[in-house]
Design a protein around this motif. Structure first.
Motif, PDB file in Angstrom:
ATOM      1  N   TRP A 119       0.828  -1.206   0.000  1.00 22.32           N
ATOM      2  CA  TRP A 119       0.000   0.000   0.000  1.00 22.32           C
ATOM      3  C   TRP A 119       0.869   1.266   0.000  1.00 22.32           C
ATOM      4  CZ3 TRP A 119      -4.555   0.744  -1.617  1.00 22.32           C
ATOM      5  CH2 TRP A 119      -5.549  -0.224  -1.481  1.00 22.32           C
ATOM      6  N   LYS A 120       1.954   1.227   0.748  1.00 24.10           N
ATOM      7  CA  LYS A 120       2.872   2.376   0.763  1.00 24.10           C
ATOM      8  C   LYS A 120       3.413   2.646  -0.641  1.00 24.10           C
ATOM      9  CE  LYS A 120       4.459   1.808   5.550  1.00 24.10           C
ATOM     10  NZ  LYS A 120       5.603   1.420   6.400  1.00 24.10           N
ATOM     11  N   LYS A 121       3.664   1.542  -1.376  1.00 22.11           N
ATOM     12  CA  LYS A 121       4.176   1.686  -2.736  1.00 22.11           C
ATOM     13  C   LYS A 121       3.122   2.339  -3.636  1.00 22.11           C
ATOM     14  CE  LYS A 121       7.267   1.100  -5.959  1.00 22.11           C
ATOM     15  NZ  LYS A 121       8.474   1.953  -5.960  1.00 22.11           N
ATOM     16  N   VAL A 122       1.860   1.980  -3.466  1.00 26.42           N
ATOM     17  CA  VAL A 122       0.779   2.596  -4.246  1.00 26.42           C
ATOM     18  C   VAL A 122       0.724   4.099  -3.964  1.00 26.42           C
ATOM     19  CG1 VAL A 122      -1.737   2.731  -4.527  1.00 26.42           C
ATOM     20  CG2 VAL A 122      -0.612   0.491  -4.417  1.00 26.42           C
ATOM     21  N   ILE A 123       0.765   4.459  -2.664  1.00 27.01           N
ATOM     22  CA  ILE A 123       0.713   5.883  -2.280  1.00 27.01           C
ATOM     23  C   ILE A 123       1.899   6.629  -2.876  1.00 27.01           C
ATOM     24  CG2 ILE A 123       0.840   7.476  -0.318  1.00 27.01           C
ATOM     25  CD1 ILE A 123      -0.641   5.215   1.294  1.00 27.01           C
ATOM     26  N   GLU A 124       3.070   5.997  -2.833  1.00 28.59           N
ATOM     27  CA  GLU A 124       4.279   6.609  -3.413  1.00 28.59           C
ATOM     28  C   GLU A 124       4.095   6.854  -4.917  1.00 28.59           C
ATOM     29  OE1 GLU A 124       8.626   4.918  -4.655  1.00 28.59           O
ATOM     30  OE2 GLU A 124       7.944   4.429  -2.604  1.00 28.59           O
ATOM     31  N   GLU A 125       3.524   5.864  -5.623  1.00 29.04           N
ATOM     32  CA  GLU A 125       3.329   6.004  -7.069  1.00 29.04           C
ATOM     33  C   GLU A 125       2.266   7.056  -7.393  1.00 29.04           C
ATOM     34  OE1 GLU A 125       5.339   4.884  -9.027  1.00 29.04           O
ATOM     35  OE2 GLU A 125       6.273   3.164  -8.061  1.00 29.04           O
ATOM     36  N   VAL A 126       1.240   7.148  -6.558  1.00 27.49           N
ATOM     37  CA  VAL A 126       0.224   8.191  -6.763  1.00 27.49           C
ATOM     38  C   VAL A 126       0.869   9.569  -6.644  1.00 27.49           C
ATOM     39  CG1 VAL A 126      -1.839   9.263  -5.762  1.00 27.49           C
ATOM     40  CG2 VAL A 126      -1.727   6.779  -6.029  1.00 27.49           C
ATOM     41  N   GLN A 127       1.741   9.735  -5.656  1.00 26.14           N
ATOM     42  CA  GLN A 127       2.410  11.023  -5.445  1.00 26.14           C
ATOM     43  C   GLN A 127       3.326  11.372  -6.630  1.00 26.14           C
ATOM     44  OE1 GLN A 127       1.912  13.290  -2.759  1.00 26.14           O
ATOM     45  NE2 GLN A 127       2.914  14.515  -4.357  1.00 26.14           N
ATOM     46  N   GLU A 128       4.058  10.360  -7.103  1.00 25.20           N
ATOM     47  CA  GLU A 128       4.957  10.604  -8.234  1.00 25.20           C
ATOM     48  C   GLU A 128       4.172  10.955  -9.492  1.00 25.20           C
ATOM     49  OE1 GLU A 128       7.569   7.276  -8.641  1.00 25.20           O
ATOM     50  OE2 GLU A 128       8.561   7.623  -6.697  1.00 25.20           O
ATOM     51  N   LEU A 129       3.018  10.313  -9.660  1.00 27.18           N
ATOM     52  CA  LEU A 129       2.169  10.624 -10.818  1.00 27.18           C
ATOM     53  C   LEU A 129       1.633  12.052 -10.699  1.00 27.18           C
ATOM     54  CD1 LEU A 129       0.571   9.918 -13.376  1.00 27.18           C
ATOM     55  CD2 LEU A 129      -1.184   8.890 -11.892  1.00 27.18           C
ATOM     56  N   GLU A 130       1.200  12.413  -9.493  1.00 25.04           N
ATOM     57  CA  GLU A 130       0.680  13.770  -9.277  1.00 25.04           C
ATOM     58  C   GLU A 130       1.769  14.814  -9.530  1.00 25.04           C
ATOM     59  OE1 GLU A 130      -1.642  16.411  -5.854  1.00 25.04           O
ATOM     60  OE2 GLU A 130      -0.965  14.367  -5.406  1.00 25.04           O
ATOM     61  N   ASP A 131       2.970  14.527  -9.087  1.00 18.85           N
ATOM     62  CA  ASP A 131       4.077  15.462  -9.294  1.00 18.85           C
ATOM     63  C   ASP A 131       4.310  15.709 -10.785  1.00 18.85           C
ATOM     64  OD1 ASP A 131       4.419  15.644  -6.583  1.00 18.85           O
ATOM     65  OD2 ASP A 131       6.139  14.254  -6.500  1.00 18.85           O
ATOM     66  N   GLU A 132       4.259  14.641 -11.570  1.00 21.62           N
ATOM     67  CA  GLU A 132       4.480  14.786 -13.013  1.00 21.62           C
ATOM     68  C   GLU A 132       3.340  15.557 -13.670  1.00 21.62           C
ATOM     69  OE1 GLU A 132       7.000  14.261 -14.857  1.00 21.62           O
ATOM     70  OE2 GLU A 132       8.237  13.265 -13.342  1.00 21.62           O
ATOM     71  N   ILE A 133       2.113  15.281 -13.215  1.00 21.85           N
ATOM     72  CA  ILE A 133       0.963  15.978 -13.804  1.00 21.85           C
ATOM     73  C   ILE A 133       0.991  17.463 -13.463  1.00 21.85           C
ATOM     74  CG2 ILE A 133      -1.559  16.186 -13.670  1.00 21.85           C
ATOM     75  CD1 ILE A 133      -1.667  13.117 -13.403  1.00 21.85           C
ATOM     76  N   MET A 134       1.387  17.801 -12.228  1.00 25.80           N
ATOM     77  CA  MET A 134       1.403  19.195 -11.772  1.00 25.80           C
ATOM     78  C   MET A 134       2.658  19.955 -12.231  1.00 25.80           C
ATOM     79  SD  MET A 134      -1.467  19.236 -10.379  1.00 25.80           S
ATOM     80  CE  MET A 134      -1.421  20.896  -9.692  1.00 25.80           C
ATOM     81  N   ASN A 135       3.631  19.244 -12.762  1.00 31.30           N
ATOM     82  CA  ASN A 135       4.872  19.870 -13.216  1.00 31.30           C
ATOM     83  C   ASN A 135       4.563  20.828 -14.373  1.00 31.30           C
ATOM     84  OD1 ASN A 135       7.411  20.524 -14.287  1.00 31.30           O
ATOM     85  ND2 ASN A 135       8.244  18.493 -13.776  1.00 31.30           N
ATOM     86  N   PRO A 136       4.961  22.102 -14.258  1.00 24.80           N
ATOM     87  CA  PRO A 136       4.710  23.078 -15.332  1.00 24.80           C
ATOM     88  C   PRO A 136       5.297  22.609 -16.672  1.00 24.80           C
ATOM     89  CG  PRO A 136       5.463  24.194 -13.361  1.00 24.80           C
ATOM     90  CD  PRO A 136       5.647  22.735 -13.107  1.00 24.80           C
ATOM     91  N   LYS A 137       6.423  21.897 -16.608  1.00 26.10           N
ATOM     92  CA  LYS A 137       7.033  21.355 -17.829  1.00 26.10           C
ATOM     93  C   LYS A 137       6.537  19.914 -18.027  1.00 26.10           C
ATOM     94  CE  LYS A 137      11.219  24.135 -17.298  1.00 26.10           C
ATOM     95  NZ  LYS A 137      12.678  24.101 -17.152  1.00 26.10           N
ATOM     96  N   ARG A 138       5.249  19.821 -18.229  1.00 30.31           N
ATOM     97  CA  ARG A 138       4.608  18.504 -18.279  1.00 30.31           C
ATOM     98  C   ARG A 138       5.193  17.657 -19.418  1.00 30.31           C
ATOM     99  NH1 ARG A 138      -1.482  19.254 -18.479  1.00 30.31           N
ATOM    100  NH2 ARG A 138      -1.040  19.993 -16.383  1.00 30.31           N
ATOM    101  N   ASN A 139       5.555  16.399 -19.063  1.00 26.73           N
ATOM    102  CA  ASN A 139       6.133  15.462 -20.032  1.00 26.73           C
ATOM    103  C   ASN A 139       5.218  14.223 -20.110  1.00 26.73           C
ATOM    104  OD1 ASN A 139       7.711  13.134 -20.971  1.00 26.73           O
ATOM    105  ND2 ASN A 139       9.413  14.598 -21.059  1.00 26.73           N
ATOM    106  N   ILE A 140       4.589  14.047 -21.278  1.00 27.84           N
ATOM    107  CA  ILE A 140       3.615  12.959 -21.424  1.00 27.84           C
ATOM    108  C   ILE A 140       4.258  11.593 -21.239  1.00 27.84           C
ATOM    109  CG2 ILE A 140       2.062  11.799 -23.069  1.00 27.84           C
ATOM    110  CD1 ILE A 140       0.937  14.350 -21.891  1.00 27.84           C
TER     111      ILE A 140
END
Length: 491
Positions: free
Chosen positions: A396-417
């Motif tokens: 579960w900790k790994k899922v939460i970690e991956e959700v955070q990393e995904l959110e970081d990429e989505i919120m990054n102003p220099k969004r990389n698909i």
């Protein structure tokens, strides 16, 4: 000089049917053992001064015919230790006579000669009585040990050994597994003798009509009506061959292993639907559709000269026997876990015997699998060598970690698909780990989510159509209210 047991056949009917050589041997003997006195020729021979010792009382001692035959054979073998023995059986000694088979098996082991001196079987007069030519194909079956798997309904079937009401009822019920209740069958008694009687009746009346006798057989005519053959595997195989034959269906003839792949996946999921809905009738249809895919692939293999359905059946039969030594061998197991351990060990040994060299424990997992299934298989393989979380909380900790990393990429102003896609894939993979811990197949979970969406969205469509409007006439909030209605209805 070694004692011997001479076995003779009393024929199928009265004294007129008895071969001269058998008659002379009987009249020259002082005593003859006979399996049963229930035979027309016995009374005539007794009047000529022949003494018979019968085993009819043995039938009263046992509940199973096997025990009766064993005792008769043992008694004769014991008698033959002291003197040569003459033993008479109804019909021909080598036709439907279990006691004779036991004597042939056990006699030589005791240094005892077993001689067979013929007799007329009931088959020739029975063929004449019901007017059939056995060259068309026929089966001779044992009424005391009859199984639906024994029946070839497109052949003439003759069922002997129908001694009592129980065996008659068993024969009827077994035949009803494959034939209609009103299918016409024939009861033949004392065929070829002056007491010959042939009675036609509906199958469901068989055990009510039978005159139980040592000389009674049941004759079942071959099934000619095509619809009655639809339960037979051979009929299905013929139909699939015809579909791909010269005069077959253009669509079926055009199919290849590659073109059929998508249909196999579709049919598998439709079967899952029926299982989830606990729809037994639906499962019958969907299992048939899955079987159709197996048959089509097998027929393509046969058309190409590569393999047949027989190879497929042989392969899976052999595999099941190899991988279940606790059922088909002498291996003992304690519980399901040991079964799975043995299964995996045998599977690895089989793979090890193949010529292909595996470079990784992940090799051998098909790349054509849906990716959620493939992720699950990778994780299972890794878990077997200890590469796995000890506790589900870690997963579960790994899922939460991956959700955070995904959110970081989505919120990054220099969004990389590409990075978003990568993180999204990592999240899916981590979620598969969670589903595996709870013994839930991720692919099936997503499939059910798709089904749920389909049901609720089509409900929204129906609501819109009911008021004669279009989607653009509604706000998202209004559409959401229909969605909530569908959810409340259990869709």
């Amino acid at each position: 000089m070694m004692n011997e047991i001479t076995i003779i056949g009393l024929g199928a009917g009265d004294l007129d049917q008895l071969p001269l050589g058998i008659y002379k041997k009987l009249t020259q003997t002082r005593q003859c053992f006979v399996r049963t006195m229930d035979h027309p020729v016995i009374e005539d021979l007794k009047r000529e001064g022949i003494n018979f010792t019968a085993f009819d009382e043995v039938y009263e001692k046992h509940d199973q015919f096997e025990a009766v035959y064993e005792e008769i054979a043992e008694t004769l073998l014991q008698e033959a230790l002291n003197r040569s023995v003459l033993y008479a059986v109804p019909g021909h000694p080598m036709v439907a006579e279990k006691t004779v088979q036991l004597l042939l098996e056990k006699g030589p082991a005791l240094g005892m000669a077993i001689k067979l001196e013929g007799g007329q079987s009931f088959l020739d007069p029975l063929f004449q009585a019901v007017r059939i030519d056995p060259i068309e194909g026929f089966q001779l079956l044992d009424g005391t040990n009859l199984s639906p798997d024994d029946l070839h309904i497109t052949q003439h079937m003759i069922i002997g050994q129908v001694y009592d009401a129980f065996s008659a009822s068993n024969v009827k019920l077994t035949l009803m597994e494959k034939l209609p209740d009103d299918y016409e069958v024939y009861i033949v008694t004392a065929a070829g003798s002056s007491q010959e009687k042939v009675t036609k009746c509906a199958l469901f009346e068989l055990d009510r009509q039978m005159e139980l006798s040592n000389l009674t057989s049941v004759y079942v005519p071959p099934v000619r009506e095509e619809a009655l053959q639809y339960r037979e595997f051979s009929k299905l195989r013929q139909i699939i061959a015809d579909l791909r034959g010269p005069d077959g269906c253009p669509w079926d003839k055009k199919q290849t292993h590659e073109s059929l792949k998508k249909y196999l996946i579709e049919e598998a999921y439709e079967l899952i639907d029926s299982i989830d809905e606990k729809d037994d009738e639906g499962m019958v249809g969907e299992l048939g559709d899955v079987l159709l895919q197996v048959m089509l692939h097998s027929q393509i293999g046969e058309d190409e000269g590569m393999f047949t359905i027989d190879d497929v059946i042989e392969g899976i039969t052999s595999k099941m026997i190899r991988r279940h030594p606790h059922v088909f061998g002498n291996v003992e197991v304690n519980g399901e876990e040991e079964v799975l351990v043995n299964w995996q060990k045998i599977k690895e040994e089989e793979k090890g015997s193949e010529t292909k060299i595996l470079n990784s424990i992940l090799d051998g997992i098909e790349k054509s699998l849906p990716n959620l299934l493939r992720a699950e298989e990778y994780q299972k393989r890794a878990a077997k060598v200890g590469f796995d979380w000890d506790e589900v909380s870690e997963a579960w900790k790994k899922v939460i970690e991956e959700v955070q990393e995904l959110e970081d990429e989505i919120m990054n102003p220099k969004r990389n698909i590409d990075r978003i896609k990568s993180e999204l894939g990592d999240l899916f993979f981590a979620l598969v780990n969670i589903s595996r811990y709870y013994d839930i197949q991720a692919e099936e979970a997503v499939y059910k989510a798709n089904q749920k969406f389909h049901q609720r969205f089509t409900y929204i469509e129906a609501c819109i159509q009911k008021v004669n409007k279009k989607f653009e006439d509604f706000t998202l909030e209004e559409l959401d209210s229909y969605w909530d209605e569908a959810k409340a209805k259990g869709l």
